[in-house]
Motif scaffolding. Structure first.
Motif, PDB file in Angstrom:
ATOM      1  N   ARG A  11       5.120   3.334  16.808  1.00 11.19           N
ATOM      2  CA  ARG A  11       5.458   4.346  15.815  1.00 11.19           C
ATOM      3  C   ARG A  11       5.395   3.841  14.380  1.00 11.19           C
ATOM      4  O   ARG A  11       5.318   4.635  13.449  1.00 11.19           O
ATOM      5  N   VAL A  12       5.492   2.511  14.203  1.00 10.52           N
ATOM      6  CA  VAL A  12       5.488   1.982  12.836  1.00 10.52           C
ATOM      7  C   VAL A  12       4.241   1.130  12.575  1.00 10.52           C
ATOM      8  O   VAL A  12       3.455   1.430  11.680  1.00 10.52           O
TER       9      VAL A  12
ATOM     10  N   SER B  21       5.302  12.075   1.179  1.00 11.23           N
ATOM     11  CA  SER B  21       4.588  11.927  -0.094  1.00 11.23           C
ATOM     12  C   SER B  21       4.636  13.199  -0.925  1.00 11.23           C
ATOM     13  O   SER B  21       4.419  13.156  -2.131  1.00 11.23           O
TER      14      SER B  21
ATOM     15  N   PRO C 142       0.518   3.015  13.200  1.00 18.22           N
ATOM     16  CA  PRO C 142       0.174   3.985  12.139  1.00 18.22           C
ATOM     17  C   PRO C 142       0.037   3.328  10.770  1.00 18.22           C
ATOM     18  O   PRO C 142      -0.802   3.732   9.968  1.00 18.22           O
ATOM     19  N   ALA C 143       0.845   2.282  10.518  1.00 16.90           N
ATOM     20  CA  ALA C 143       0.804   1.654   9.195  1.00 16.90           C
ATOM     21  C   ALA C 143      -0.522   0.942   8.955  1.00 16.90           C
ATOM     22  O   ALA C 143      -0.952   0.812   7.809  1.00 16.90           O
TER      23      ALA C 143
ATOM     24  N   MET D  57      11.968  -0.741   6.255  1.00 14.01           N
ATOM     25  CA  MET D  57      11.665   0.216   7.318  1.00 14.01           C
ATOM     26  C   MET D  57      11.851  -0.445   8.680  1.00 14.01           C
ATOM     27  O   MET D  57      12.425   0.145   9.597  1.00 14.01           O
TER      28      MET D  57
ATOM     29  N   TRP E  84       3.817   8.636   7.612  1.00 15.90           N
ATOM     30  CA  TRP E  84       2.843   9.386   8.416  1.00 15.90           C
ATOM     31  C   TRP E  84       3.528  10.417   9.309  1.00 15.90           C
ATOM     32  O   TRP E  84       2.878  11.046  10.129  1.00 15.90           O
TER      33      TRP E  84
ATOM     34  N   TRP F  82      -1.407  12.333   5.491  1.00 15.28           N
ATOM     35  CA  TRP F  82      -0.027  12.101   5.081  1.00 15.28           C
ATOM     36  C   TRP F  82       0.097  11.404   3.729  1.00 15.28           C
ATOM     37  O   TRP F  82       1.157  11.425   3.117  1.00 15.28           O
ATOM     38  N   ARG F  83      -1.000  10.788   3.274  1.00 12.75           N
ATOM     39  CA  ARG F  83      -0.905  10.109   1.984  1.00 12.75           C
ATOM     40  C   ARG F  83      -0.812  11.083   0.822  1.00 12.75           C
ATOM     41  O   ARG F  83      -0.436  10.703  -0.275  1.00 12.75           O
ATOM     42  N   GLY F  84      -1.192  12.326   1.081  1.00 14.32           N
ATOM     43  CA  GLY F  84      -1.144  13.333   0.026  1.00 14.32           C
ATOM     44  C   GLY F  84      -2.144  13.012  -1.061  1.00 14.32           C
ATOM     45  O   GLY F  84      -3.092  12.257  -0.870  1.00 14.32           O
TER      46      GLY F  84
ATOM     47  N   PHE G  84       8.407   0.479  20.753  1.00 10.35           N
ATOM     48  CA  PHE G  84       8.592   1.660  19.911  1.00 10.35           C
ATOM     49  C   PHE G  84       8.121   1.360  18.482  1.00 10.35           C
ATOM     50  O   PHE G  84       7.387   2.137  17.879  1.00 10.35           O
TER      51      PHE G  84
ATOM     52  N   MET H  25      14.690   0.309  11.601  1.00  7.07           N
ATOM     53  CA  MET H  25      14.365   0.510  13.008  1.00  7.07           C
ATOM     54  C   MET H  25      15.230  -0.398  13.876  1.00  7.07           C
ATOM     55  O   MET H  25      15.688   0.018  14.934  1.00  7.07           O
TER      56      MET H  25
ATOM     57  N   THR I 289      13.387   5.048   3.652  1.00 16.02           N
ATOM     58  CA  THR I 289      12.567   4.264   4.571  1.00 16.02           C
ATOM     59  C   THR I 289      11.987   5.207   5.604  1.00 16.02           C
ATOM     60  O   THR I 289      11.953   4.907   6.787  1.00 16.02           O
TER      61      THR I 289
ATOM     62  N   ASP J 279       6.721  -2.119   5.026  1.00 16.41           N
ATOM     63  CA  ASP J 279       8.013  -2.163   4.348  1.00 16.41           C
ATOM     64  C   ASP J 279       9.069  -2.845   5.233  1.00 16.41           C
ATOM     65  O   ASP J 279       9.355  -2.394   6.329  1.00 16.41           O
TER      66      ASP J 279
ATOM     67  N   TYR K 202       4.942  16.114   4.487  1.00 18.70           N
ATOM     68  CA  TYR K 202       5.009  14.660   4.570  1.00 18.70           C
ATOM     69  C   TYR K 202       5.858  14.144   3.412  1.00 18.70           C
ATOM     70  O   TYR K 202       5.920  14.782   2.354  1.00 18.70           O
TER      71      TYR K 202
END
Lengths: 263, 275
Positions: free
Chosen positions: A177-178, B154, A181-182, A160, B111, A258-260, A173, A164, B107, A157, B152
């Motif tokens: 952190r972005v 989501s 993980p992405a 995002m 995760w 985390w995606r649920g 960083f 930052m 934004t 994104d 999270y």
């Protein structure tokens, strides 16, 4: 996925998916067994019971372990190396779009090349030992990492990243952190596709020149018209691929919590 | 009770205020986007604006009028084509310190849990905290996110996610908060609740806010001053000081004649053919 299906099935009072799969495989094996013995097609397609018998003798003699280890080491090293090179390279290509544009035709050209045709060259360069197999596996998988990681970085994104920078986050960083993980889901997908390709690479290289490994074992068995040997090798390869896939799926479930459920 | 500032000479148009007390100042800012094979697209034209240290300014205007672009220029996300942007009297170079941004879309890092997302603001603020966990707990409390610390994004609703975004912004502790339609994607009820909470937070600890919205009532309810933009290229066509005393009551204010009067005026400003 399998687990969720099982849960739903259990609640609806249906036979769980795992059981259904086992039943399906048993039916297919029975058809194979009966069909082969009734039509005397044993020479062409062997029989499940013969394969099981062969597997047991090969396990006892340690032959299976030797070939299996050889192929796993080759394919595993190729996969690992491709990840170690492909992930940073994929990130770098997105960070320096001008360089990426410059080298894109070369990468696509190499990707389009049937890499199996490179096997003789690899053997010429590094001999018929482990290195040529690793190199072959690597050449099969590297592009998957490269493209998946690039696409993953591209799909981050933009807002995002902007956010930052407004908070004056350093480049390291943002990477830690972005970006990293992405791209985890993309890397997992690359590994999933890569496992099969790495095995292909290792086996193909073994077919061309080797003295061990599952590919070599299959080739040797075929040369002796030993169909049962060929199928034993194939079944073991299939089991390896299925097991690897299962392991990646469970890793995905853990890493991508985390995606649920909304995917 | 609203003071209409004439828009006769937009170049010099700045609300009279002591320059030293301004945290943001724009002087004659033009912003154009480069386009491939076409003339650059002028989105903001000759924009001069200053925002006081504790002032809440709202910018309203039709969509595509460059109001978000102004925020991006203040935060250093893009450079103006012409003119100057100052923060605390210094021209913006790179990304200025103490300026926090909030977007319409959350934004959040998907995760990271609610706590971890808020912690990122704290981490990047560069203020060493004696007890970061306590600061995060306080923000969770302040924003009504109790019980969701480990969730999270989501698993959260749109409104909850914007609460977390606001939490991260507050944790960053900026003196200037730039908010680009932060509640624009929410249903009107959630929007009203979050607007009220933003005011409560701001009234407890005042700082500069520039709040972009296309909702006139929201702008008038929240802000000390409403700046009205024309359609693209965005120019400031009017500014209204909102002298309705604080604390403002979200429900009562809507029947306040001053409120309705200013809203009507802004409607008129927007309808004005500006070319």
């Amino acid at each position: 996925m399998a687990l969720e299906n099982t849960d739903i099935a259990a609640r609806k009072g249906r036979v769980p998916m795992v059981a259904q799969r086992i039943i399906l495989i048993s039916v297919l094996l029975t058809i194979w067994e009966l069909g082969s013995s009734l039509t005397e097609g044993e020479f062409w397609v062997s029989r499940p019971l013969l394969i099981v018998e062969r597997l047991i003798t090969m396990i006892q003699s340690g032959e299976l372990l030797r070939h299996l280890t050889a192929t796993l080491v080759e394919a595993g090293s190729g996969l690992l190396l491709a990840g170690l090179v492909g992930i940073p390279l994929g990130i770098a290509l997105e960070r320096f779009p001008r360089v990426a544009k410059l080298v894109e035709p070369i990468i696509m050209g190499l990707y389009g090349l049937p890499r199996v045709a490179l096997a003789p060259l690899f053997i010429l360069w590094v001999g018929i030992g482990l290195a040529s197999k690793v190199l072959m596996s690597f050449s099969m998988v590297i592009f998957v990492f490269l493209m998946n990681v690039s696409e993953g970085v591209r799909s981050i994104d933009k807002d995002m990243l902007d956010l930052m920078s407004t908070m004056r986050a350093s480049r390291s960083f943002v990477t830690r952190r972005v970006v990293l993980p992405a791209i985890v889901p993309w890397i997992l997908t690359a590994i999933r596709i890569g496992v099969g390709l790495a095995l292909i690479g290792a086996v193909v290289a073994e077919l061309i020149g080797s003295n061990q490994g599952l590919g070599w074992f299959i080739e040797k068995s075929a040369g002796r018209l030993d169909t049962t040997g060929v199928f034993t090798g194939l079944i073991v390869l299939m089991a390896v691929a299925m097991l690897a896939n299962f392991m990646i799926v469970s890793a995905e479930r853990r890493l991508l919590r985390w995606r649920g459920n909304s995917r | 009770m609203s003071v209409q500032i004439p828009a006769a000479s937009p170049g010099e148009m700045a609300v009279p205020s002591a320059a030293a007390a301004d945290s943001i100042a724009l002087h004659g800012v033009d912003i154009a986007y480069e386009r491939e094979g076409q003339e650059p697209l002028l989105v903001v034209e000759n924009c001069s604006l200053s925002v006081g240290r504790e002032e809440f300014v709202a910018i309203v205007g039709p969509s595509g009028c460059g109001k978000s672009t102004v925020l991006r220029a203040i935060s250093g996300l893009l450079r103006p084509t012409r003119g100057k942007v100052l923060i605390h009297g210094n021209e913006v170079v790179g990304h200025p310190a103490g300026v926090g941004f909030m977007f319409q879309r959350d934004t959040l890092l998907p995760w990271c849990s609610v706590e971890e997302n808020i912690a990122i603001g704290l981490e990047l603020s560069g203020n060493p905290q004696k007890d970061p966990q306590a600061t995060i707990r306080d923000l969770v409390q302040l924003l009504g996110l109790n019980g969701f610390e480990k969730s999270y994004p989501s698993a959260l609703s749109g409104g909850m996610r914007q609460r977390v975004s606001l939490g991260r912004l507050l944790a960053y502790h900026p003196d200037v908060m730039l908010m680009d339609e932060p509640f624009g994607a929410l249903d009107s009820l959630t929007k009203a609740v979050l607007g009220r909470e933003l005011l409560r937070i701001w009234e407890a600890e005042r700082r500069s806010i520039v709040f972009v919205t296309h909702d006139i009532e929201e702008a008038v309810y929240l802000a000390d001053r409403v700046v009205v933009f024309s359609p693209r290229p965005g120019r400031i066509v009017a500014q209204h000081r909102i002298d309705i005393p604080r604390p403002r009551e979200a429900r009562a204010i809507r029947s306040d004649p001053r409120f309705t009067h200013i809203c009507e005026q802004i409607w008129d400003d927007l309808k004005l053919p500006t070319h």
